[in-house]
Enzyme design. Structure first.
Site: not given
Ligand code: NAD
Length: 268
Positions: A157, A161
């Site tokens: 990600h 994040k």
């Protein structure tokens, strides 16, 4: 057939704006309206303009009850506390609802479960069609391949994040463990560093990569002796969540009361 009128609760949010655009572009449904948080600076603005698709002639409101009364089904992507209130409201008004809000705890979860005794509710932490299909495939593969196949889950990600592994990676791990008849908490290996010793039989390992603007990718690797099978999902657009939620809304309208997931929506 009459169009299904969908109300968007949380229409000013990132997902909410995409929901407005997707509902407007999807055949078989019409936008009943949208509400934002009471006191929000966007109240009174045109929902279509807010969503970036041009004027629709519908102003952003803050009265969820009025919106639900005028909708056949509601889609809710807000915050846990607001979601609990909206679920209770939907039950009182007899309206089906699709809930995408994550992070509900205790009394908030209970409010959703209680509401689902009165009305049909699709509740899904991930409404992407691809991820939910991946979930079903992982279950199938894990149940067919014996425990001598090692399962590793890798996700990547964007750099912003803050949690790892991703909720989706953990859900994939849970699906694999359940399909194998194992208890997830007993087999999950959520990170390796240093002298770890050999891999325990039956473990489900996780690796989390972070970087750049990656929207999200998940790889589920089944590693046997002499062959490997890898299932991969790559998100390339955040619109996958709203598209799946609209599909769930069209599905849930007219269903009997109960708590459903994307599995039921997709017929898996
Ligand atoms: P966001 O912060 O951009 O949007 C949430 C919106 O809800 C905000 O505009 C906020 O003002 C509004 N809101 C808060 N209380 C409200 C109320 N009482 N009435 C109406 N609106 C209210 O967040 P987001 O990225 O759109 O995500 C929303 C939720 O959906 C989060 O919980 C997120 O984790 C979850 N999410 C789920 C999926 C999925 O696939 N199910 C995908 C992405 C995000």
């Amino acid at each position: 057939m009459a169009e299904i009128r969908i109300g968007v609760v949380g229409c000013a949010g990132r997902v909410g704006r995409m929901l407005v655009a997707d509902i407007a572009a999807t055949e078989g449904c019409a936008l009943a309206g949208g509400v934002a948080r009471p006191g929000s600076s966007v109240l009174g603005q045109d929902v279509g303009e807010l969503a970036g698709i041009g004027r629709l002639g519908i102003a952003v409101g803050d009265n969820a009850e009025a919106l639900l009364r005028g909708s056949d089904v509601a889609i809710e992507f807000t915050t846990p506390a607001a979601t609990a209130e909206h679920a209770t409201l939907a039950a009182r008004l007899g309206k089906p609802v699709v809930i995408g809000t994550t992070g509900l705890h205790g009394a908030e979860e209970e409010a959703v479960r209680e509401a689902a005794r009165q009305v049909p509710i699709v509740w899904a932490a991930n409404t992407s069609l691809g991820i939910n299909l991946l979930m079903g495939l992982v279950e199938q593969v894990a149940s067919r391949l014996g425990p001598d196949w090692d399962i590793e889950i890798m996700e990547m990600h964007h750099r912003h994040k803050v949690d790892a592994p991703s909720g989706t990676a953990l859900a994939l791990g849970r699906a694999a463990a359940t399909a194998r008849g194992a208890r997830f908490d007993e087999v999950a290996q959520r990170g390796r560093d240093g002298i770890t010793g050999p891999r325990p039989a039956g473990a489900i390992g996780f690796a989390a990569l972070r970087g750049g603007d990656n929207i999200g990718e998940h790889h589920v690797l089944f590693a046997g002796l002499g062959e490997q099978l890898e299932l991969t999902h790559r998100a390339t657009n955040r619109g996958i969540y709203s598209k799946g939620a609209v599909r769930a809304a069209l599905w849930v309208a007219g269903k009997p009361p109960g708590l459903y997931g994307m599995k039921e929506v997709l017929g898996l």
